[in-house]
Design an enzyme around this catalytic site. Structure first.
Site, PDB file in Angstrom:
ATOM      1  N   ASP A   8     -22.480  27.550  35.726  1.00 31.19           N
ATOM      2  CA  ASP A   8     -23.319  27.333  34.549  1.00 31.19           C
ATOM      3  C   ASP A   8     -24.756  27.551  35.013  1.00 31.19           C
ATOM      4  O   ASP A   8     -25.323  26.723  35.721  1.00 31.19           O
ATOM      5  CB  ASP A   8     -23.105  25.902  34.033  1.00 31.19           C
ATOM      6  CG  ASP A   8     -24.132  25.506  32.970  1.00 31.19           C
ATOM      7  OD1 ASP A   8     -24.884  26.368  32.508  1.00 31.19           O
ATOM      8  OD2 ASP A   8     -24.158  24.304  32.606  1.00 31.19           O
ATOM      9  N   LYS A  70     -34.877  31.213  32.503  1.00 31.71           N
ATOM     10  CA  LYS A  70     -33.830  31.693  31.593  1.00 31.71           C
ATOM     11  C   LYS A  70     -34.416  32.119  30.246  1.00 31.71           C
ATOM     12  O   LYS A  70     -33.881  32.995  29.575  1.00 31.71           O
ATOM     13  CB  LYS A  70     -32.808  30.576  31.391  1.00 31.71           C
ATOM     14  CG  LYS A  70     -31.522  30.999  30.707  1.00 31.71           C
ATOM     15  CD  LYS A  70     -30.527  29.863  30.783  1.00 31.71           C
ATOM     16  CE  LYS A  70     -29.258  30.131  30.004  1.00 31.71           C
ATOM     17  NZ  LYS A  70     -28.335  28.994  30.105  1.00 31.71           N
ATOM     18  N   GLU A 169     -21.382  29.459  26.710  1.00 32.97           N
ATOM     19  CA  GLU A 169     -21.448  28.062  27.145  1.00 32.97           C
ATOM     20  C   GLU A 169     -20.681  27.089  26.240  1.00 32.97           C
ATOM     21  O   GLU A 169     -19.874  26.302  26.739  1.00 32.97           O
ATOM     22  CB  GLU A 169     -22.916  27.644  27.315  1.00 32.97           C
ATOM     23  CG  GLU A 169     -23.486  28.234  28.596  1.00 32.97           C
ATOM     24  CD  GLU A 169     -24.996  28.405  28.607  1.00 32.97           C
ATOM     25  OE1 GLU A 169     -25.661  27.839  27.715  1.00 32.97           O
ATOM     26  OE2 GLU A 169     -25.500  29.094  29.502  1.00 32.97           O
ATOM     27  N   ASP A 191     -24.399  22.375  21.443  1.00 36.56           N
ATOM     28  CA  ASP A 191     -24.904  22.546  22.805  1.00 36.56           C
ATOM     29  C   ASP A 191     -26.431  22.698  22.770  1.00 36.56           C
ATOM     30  O   ASP A 191     -26.957  23.756  22.431  1.00 36.56           O
ATOM     31  CB  ASP A 191     -24.243  23.786  23.421  1.00 36.56           C
ATOM     32  CG  ASP A 191     -24.689  24.044  24.854  1.00 36.56           C
ATOM     33  OD1 ASP A 191     -25.562  23.307  25.359  1.00 36.56           O
ATOM     34  OD2 ASP A 191     -24.165  24.985  25.475  1.00 36.56           O
TER      35      ASP A 191
END
Lengths: 605, 231
Positions: A8, A70, A169, A191
């Site tokens: 992850d 990211k 994810e 999420d």
């Protein structure tokens, strides 16, 4: 072949996991921690420090410590809003250029930075397993587009990992949850992480995890809440007599650290004391922040997750009552206000059975075992999050593969020529949900070449778009008349070589020298452009009412300013902007009178 | 620009299993557990093993889809040769396409018409006057709401009015949709009793129904979008 690990790769933290004895488990890093901060610090020397050690550099070395990278993965300069530039390290890139990070005059692409994090996870896994690790399943936010997925895959390759699969994810988290529970149900996975938000609706039946729909925002996360808190604290500091500290990077990094701590603390307690000593030689910040205040500050950010949830349910053709369980993933879901919102949207309390930090990595490890053939009673059917299409006449987007189509998927489109003997056709490929192609993400263009000369409309070139199980696009073109086939390479502006990027950056350094200078220039230009365009409008409307010499003065001030802009002379731009503002004072009042007159006249009519 | 789904597959009704050579139908040779090349003649109904008619058993459809996905999905052939992997990608894509077509009544009857008449159903055509009138009324409300959303912020009571209106329209769209699917069921009952040329009138009725459903589905997604937008 070695074993495949699950990774992850998060905005704030990254986690590696592996299946052992039929159960997935997190691999602790070299410091014995289960979460590794996605932070890379260039403390000096060639090799950077990564993870916890790097995190400790954030205050000491803000300009050379890279975090939250990211957010920049697979993005272009033009996409990064100014507020996103608000990280403590220098980020450059404008227009079509990829974003890059400048450290010690060396340029790093976001995937290079992510590769450092992946390399550390790889090394730690090798130490833990006692064998070479060179294969991985890496997760991405479900709402990542093609370019962002490709950038992630590239990061893995740079780190020396064969990326066996990119998975979403929330889907991974659903996998971890479902494996544990062994249930047949429809679940929502909410999420909310450090930098991204996803919602996915899954239908789990007899070991098949079918994603029904997904929606999200790849620029919404805990980082935004922290930024709000920092701005709030800066205001408090200024009010308390500490002055404006917003330009001081070292101080900002200290405030950021405390803001983050306060945010986390307020998930478990009603109020928190923020104490940051000696922000300046004479000022220390002391502030008691209550949860209520925090919620007031963060409320609208949290609220922005509502719409994607509604959209996802609509797309799945389900109502909240149809959804059996909602699970929470990502650190930001620890915030009580987030839990309340989820409960309000779905009409049920979220299931707290999974660890929001680890579920994604565990799911990736499970999928790794599916691929290696060790698990055969489980299957993932995911969807493509964004509609894929091409630009058509008039700048519209024509959808070829609609969002939430189960992948893999193939779709064909037939093209022809517009004029006689045309030998090539350019196709512009887009991803997004808006009508106009300009409002969507441009994936790139490709050229259909070597078309046999023929009258317009006769050649028939079939183009097949394939989205594979990674959610990544491949294009194949076939001349229907001749039967010739060829794989078409999409030309994405982000695929430029690293050397080219370095060159681009070197040039920009030569112009701007320092980062602050660049920012200063940018701000000055912004202001100057505003004044220039206002002047032009006013002159068009009321220029004739001015005296000859007034007009000359304005023209002079205007050309001075334009020349300064031409030279990229920040100081000059500022000075001449002031001059132009002075020269146009009377013009401005004339304009006001004129406009007032017009309004009155309109009212009469 | 005209749209055409490219058929990537070679023609031939029965295909030979790549590994044991025996002639097979479907995706998968259960004797030697390998994927089969896809037969160009196989239609979506045959592929998903449901009866070729206007109404299908959706539970069975879904079960078959999931079961077949288990055998053809690329994840199952991850360590196979590139040729087999490519085949798995093809099979899986085709299966996904087949399922998404058959599970939606509008797409299903359009597809059935195209099979039975050997050509694509005309893309745009008028629905019944009644449906058109409803469509126009609803579109008016929608564009009003759209303008309201674009203006950002506004009268609270107006907002609530719009929300109520949208939900009313959504309900009505769904009711009408239900009415149409009931009619499809009626056609379906007759379908089994006739064959060949005698199905022509039924196909014509289905064609009209498919137009009605096209309008309703467009409206439904527009309303959904606005309900999300105005929330």
């Amino acid at each position: 072949m070695g074993r495949i690990i699950g990774i992850d790769l998060g905005t704030t933290n990254s986690v590696a996991a592996i299946m052992e004895g039929g159960r997935p488990d997190v691999i602790a890093d070299s410091e014995g921690q289960r979460l590794t901060p996605s932070v890379v610090a260039f403390a000096g020397g060639e090799t950077p420090v990564i993870g916890h050690a790097a995190n400790r550099q954030r205050i000491l070395n803000p300009k050379k410590t890279v975090y939250s990278v990211k957010r920049f993965m697979g993005r272009r300069g033009s996409e990064i809003k100014e507020e996103d530039m608000f990280v403590s390290y220098p980020v450059t890139g404008t227009g079509e250029e990829p974003i890059s990070i400048l450290i010690d005059e060396k340029c790093h692409l976001p995937e290079d930075i992510s590769a450092f994090v992946l390399k550390k996870l790889k090394g730690d896994a090798e130490r833990y397993l006692g064998e070479t690790v060179d294969r991985a399943v890496i997760t991405v936010p479900a709402y990542f587009n093609d370019a962002q997925r490709n950038a992630t895959k590239k990061a893995g390759e740079i780190a020396g990992l064969k990326v066996e699969r990119i998975i979403n994810e929330p889907t991974a988290a659903g996998l971890a949850y479902g494996l544990d529970k062994k249930l047949d149900a429809k679940i929502g996975v909410y999420d909310f992480g450090g930098g991204t938000f996803d919602i996915s609706i899954l239908d789990i039946k007899k070991g098949v995890f079918q994603v029904l729909s997904t929606c999200g925002n790849t620029r919404l996360g805990g980082d935004d809440i922290v930024r709000r808190l920092i701005d709030f604290l800066l205001k408090k500091i200024e009010e308390g007599g500490g002055g404006d500290l917003s330009g001081n990077l070292m101080v900002l990094s200290r405030i950021r650290e405390d803001a983050e701590k306060a945010k986390c603390a307020l998930s478990f307690q009603e109020e928190v004391e923020i104490f940051i000593p000696f922000l300046t030689s004479s000022f220390s910040l002391k502030y008691r922040l209550t949860r209520k205040e925090f919620e007031y500050l963060a409320g609208d950010i949290i609220e922005r997750t509502r719409r994607p949830c509604l959209q996802a349910m609509m797309d799945a053709k389900l109502t909240p009552d149809d959804i059996d369980e909602v699970i929470l993933v990502g650190g930001s879901t620890r915030i009580p206000m987030v839990r309340q919102l989820v409960e309000e949207i779905f009409g049920k309390a979220p299931d707290a059975a999974i660890n929001p930090d680890e579920a994604v990595a565990l799911g990736a490890a499970i999928q790794a075992n599916v691929l290696s053939g060790h698990i055969s009673n489980l299957l993932l059917l995911d969807v493509t999050p964004l509609s894929l299409g091409i630009e058509t006449y008039g700048g519209f987007m024509n959808v070829i593969i609609p969002r939430n189509t189960t992948v893999p998927t193939k779709a064909g489109e037939l093209f022809t020529t517009a004029v006689d003997n045309q030998q090539a056709v350019t196709i512009h490929v887009l991803q997004g949900e808006r009508q106009m192609s300009a409002d969507n993400w441009s994936l790139g263009t490709f050229l259909l070449e070597d078309i046999e000369p023929a009258p317009a409309g006769v050649p028939r070139i079939g183009v097949q778009f394939t989205i594979d199980a990674d959610g990544i696009l491949h294009v194949l073109a076939r001349d229907v008349n001749t039967g010739r086939e060829k794989l078409v390479q999409m030309k994405s502006t982000l695929d430029v070589s690293k050397d080219a990027v370095e060159e681009m950056v070197r040039e920009s350094i030569e112009h701007g020298k320092e980062d602050t200078a660049k920012k200063e220039l940018y701000d000055a230009r912004l202001e100057a452009d505003k004044v220039l365009s206002a002047t032009k409008k006013a002159m068009d409307k009321c220029g004739r009412l001015l005296e000859q010499e007034e007009r000359a003065a304005i023209d002079k001030a205007r050309s001075d300013l334009e020349e300064a802009i031409e030279r990229n002379d920040a100081a000059g731009i500022k000075d001449f902007t002031v001059n132009l503002n002075k020269a146009t004072e009377r013009l401005a009042s004339l304009l006001l009178e004129e406009t007032a007159k017009e309004i009155v006249e309109k009212g009469r009519r | 620009m005209e749209r055409e789904i490219l058929d990537p597959e070679e023609k031939g009704k029965k295909v030979k299993c790549l590994s044991c050579g025996s002639p097979r139908e479907g995706f998968f040779c259960y004797d030697c557990h390998t994927l089969l090349p896809i037969s160009g003649e196989m239609d979506y109904f045959a592929m998903l093993e449901v009866e070729k008619r206007p109404v299908v058993d959706t539970a069975r459809l879904k079960d078959n889809f999931l079961k077949m996905s288990e055998t053809v999905h690329p994840d199952r052939y991850y360590n196979s040769s590139p040729e087999v992997q490519e085949l798995a990608l093809k099979c899986s894509s085709l299966l996904n396409k087949a399922y998404s077509t058959l599970k939606d009544p509008k797409e299903r009857i359009k597809y059935l018409i195209s099979l039975e008449t050997d050509k694509e159903a005309p893309v745009s055509s008028r629905a019944s006057t009644e449906t058109m009138e409803f469509f126009i009324e609803a579109s008016d409300v929608c564009s009003e709401v759209d303008a309201f959303i674009k203006k950002k912020g506004g009268d609270e009571s107006l907002l609530r009015d719009y929300q109520k209106n949208l939900h009313r329209l959504k309900k009505e769209t769904q009711d009408r949709w239900k009415g149409m699917t009931n009619e499809i069921e009626t056609v379906d009952k007759e379908w089994a009793t006739v064959s060949g040329e005698n199905r022509k009138p039924l196909l014509r009725r289905l064609l009209v129904l498919s137009h009605e459903l096209s309008y309703l589905s467009k409206l439904h997604s527009l309303i959904d979008e606005l309900i999300v937008g105005i929330s």
